[in-house]
Design a protein around this motif. Sequence first.
Motif, short mmCIF file in Angstrom:
data_model
loop_
_atom_site.label_atom_id
_atom_site.label_comp_id
_atom_site.label_asym_id
_atom_site.label_seq_id
_atom_site.Cartn_x
_atom_site.Cartn_y
_atom_site.Cartn_z
N LYS A 447 5.22 6.51 -1.33
CA LYS A 447 4.42 6.12 -2.61
C LYS A 447 5.17 5.09 -3.22
CE LYS A 447 3.78 11.33 -3.06
NZ LYS A 447 4.21 12.24 -3.93
N GLY A 448 4.50 4.37 -4.34
CA GLY A 448 5.00 3.18 -5.04
C GLY A 448 4.22 2.03 -4.58
N GLN A 449 4.38 0.92 -5.36
CA GLN A 449 3.85 -0.36 -5.25
C GLN A 449 4.15 -0.98 -3.89
OE1 GLN A 449 5.35 -2.59 -8.34
NE2 GLN A 449 7.31 -2.91 -7.44
N ALA A 450 3.04 -1.68 -3.31
CA ALA A 450 3.11 -2.21 -2.10
C ALA A 450 3.71 -3.47 -2.10
CB ALA A 450 1.68 -2.23 -1.48
N LEU A 451 3.64 -4.19 -3.54
CA LEU A 451 4.07 -5.45 -3.50
C LEU A 451 5.03 -5.60 -4.75
CD1 LEU A 451 3.61 -8.36 -2.66
CD2 LEU A 451 2.05 -8.82 -4.50
N ASN A 452 6.34 -6.02 -4.73
CA ASN A 452 7.14 -6.52 -5.69
C ASN A 452 6.78 -7.83 -6.43
OD1 ASN A 452 9.21 -7.46 -7.46
ND2 ASN A 452 10.61 -6.13 -6.29
N ARG A 453 5.92 -7.55 -7.36
CA ARG A 453 5.19 -8.70 -8.01
C ARG A 453 6.00 -9.75 -8.63
NH1 ARG A 453 -0.01 -7.83 -7.46
NH2 ARG A 453 -0.80 -5.72 -7.45
N GLU A 458 6.40 -7.97 -0.03
CA GLU A 458 5.62 -6.88 0.49
C GLU A 458 6.64 -5.77 0.82
OE1 GLU A 458 1.76 -7.10 2.88
OE2 GLU A 458 3.20 -8.62 3.63
N ASN A 461 5.51 -0.10 1.81
CA ASN A 461 4.94 1.19 1.11
C ASN A 461 3.51 1.13 1.40
OD1 ASN A 461 7.61 1.80 -0.16
ND2 ASN A 461 6.93 0.95 -1.86
#
Length: 512
Positions: A447-453, A458, A461
Amino acid sequence: MKAIINLSMLACLVACQASPKEKEDAPEKPNIIVINLDDLGYGDVGAYGATALKTPNFDRLARGGLRLTSGHATSSTCTPSRFALITGSYPWRNSEAKILPGTAPLIIDTTQATIASVLKDAGYRTGVVGKWHLGLGNGHVDWNKPISPGPNQLGFDYAYIMAATQDRVPTVYIENGLVAGLEPNDPIEVSYEKNFDGEPTALTNPEMLTMKWHHGHNQSVVNGVPRIGYMKGGKKALWKDTDMADHFLTKARNFVLSNKNQPFFLYYAMQQPHVPRTPHPRFAGTTGMGPRGDAIAEADWCVGELLKTLEEQKLLEKTLIIFTSDNGPVVNDGYYDDAVEKLGKHTPSGPLRGGKYSLYEAGTRVPFITYWKGTIQPGVSDALVSQVDLPASLAALAGTRFEGKDSRDLLDVFLGKSDKGRENLVLEASGRTALRQGNWVLIPPYKGQALNRHVNIELGNAPEYQLFNLDDDIGQRQNLAKENPEKVNEMVKTLESIQGKRAGDLPELELK
């Protein structure tokens, strides 16, 4: 009775006379230097494909040694991977092995064997110079008194370090447990919870800044650079950021010169190109890529200068050098420093997907070179190896053993005598794990964001299993999980058997 005593004395005399000859015949132990850069990517080195960025001294090691194309840190962030390199243990076995504040206690038990303690017991003089970031003391450190435990209690005879990272307080050097240059009438105070009364921060006094923060780095200001954490005092002990590379290089060279007549082990933990990137003015603007590129050029020069010292002292043929990085690359990691804008055609991750913080390959696959003039024949190896294997392998080189659950003796691989590396390797990113097995990579669902913005990377996740075959897809673009359920099941079982717990965030394995 008297005859027996005389015979005993004679036997002892013969043994004592034979001892120097035995020592003379014993093979000389080579010196060992591990050079560990900070956030240097697979694609940041000429020998690994960089063309826009020049790294002649890194490349010299690769040309004259063994360039490992599948060498990994255990983790895609610094503290965990450094924990593995020092202890020979996977970092996920220690819940404290995560990115630490500068005030964190030492996360390695002083009774635990380390790469330094084992080599010290084998007759090596041991030293660490540079970034530590594995905690110091037992908590609530008084920076104005001897700091213990630390590197010296883990087998390092000499330690000249910064406690954490260049972007975190305390911004001072620590030599064998004492803050270097500290004046008793100007004590240091450090906190990661609240500021000290009247002390400026990046938020309250932006006019002090020579470097603008992008995210998270907006607390105490030292040398015009905003940091993580709060600090007060110790004015004469504060480091000068632009001199840091020269400073650590001097300490590393001095360690070599002081110990050239005996076997030595030096862990040279360089700070580049981690933020804040503050190359010396003589390197500023030399690459056209901003401070990140210039910091890499500076690091390359430092390696060249260390090689010169070894050459001048006729030590190159007597020294095994291991060159690597603690994790994959990141471009914007907290400051506006033109790293993104001036990147141009350069790709720090090379052909790999992801980067620092990521479970994808660029998070942990890093430059990994072994060089020993006259002993290691120049070449390339695709063997799967990891920094966690260095303690066992270097112990074998020193003629001893390292007892550890995760470290493998791959000395023959590192010396270019074998291409049989690891069968599998558990990779870690911020507590999440994946499995490399042969050229297959399995990433369980997380779970969690796919991308660290913030950093545009990427993370790996996804709600489903991801399976990649690196033989055909080094960039990890084609998820083969649905077509290969048996392979997924096999690798899930392997991962769970190694970790002793369920892989991923799903309650049970579900494949369609």
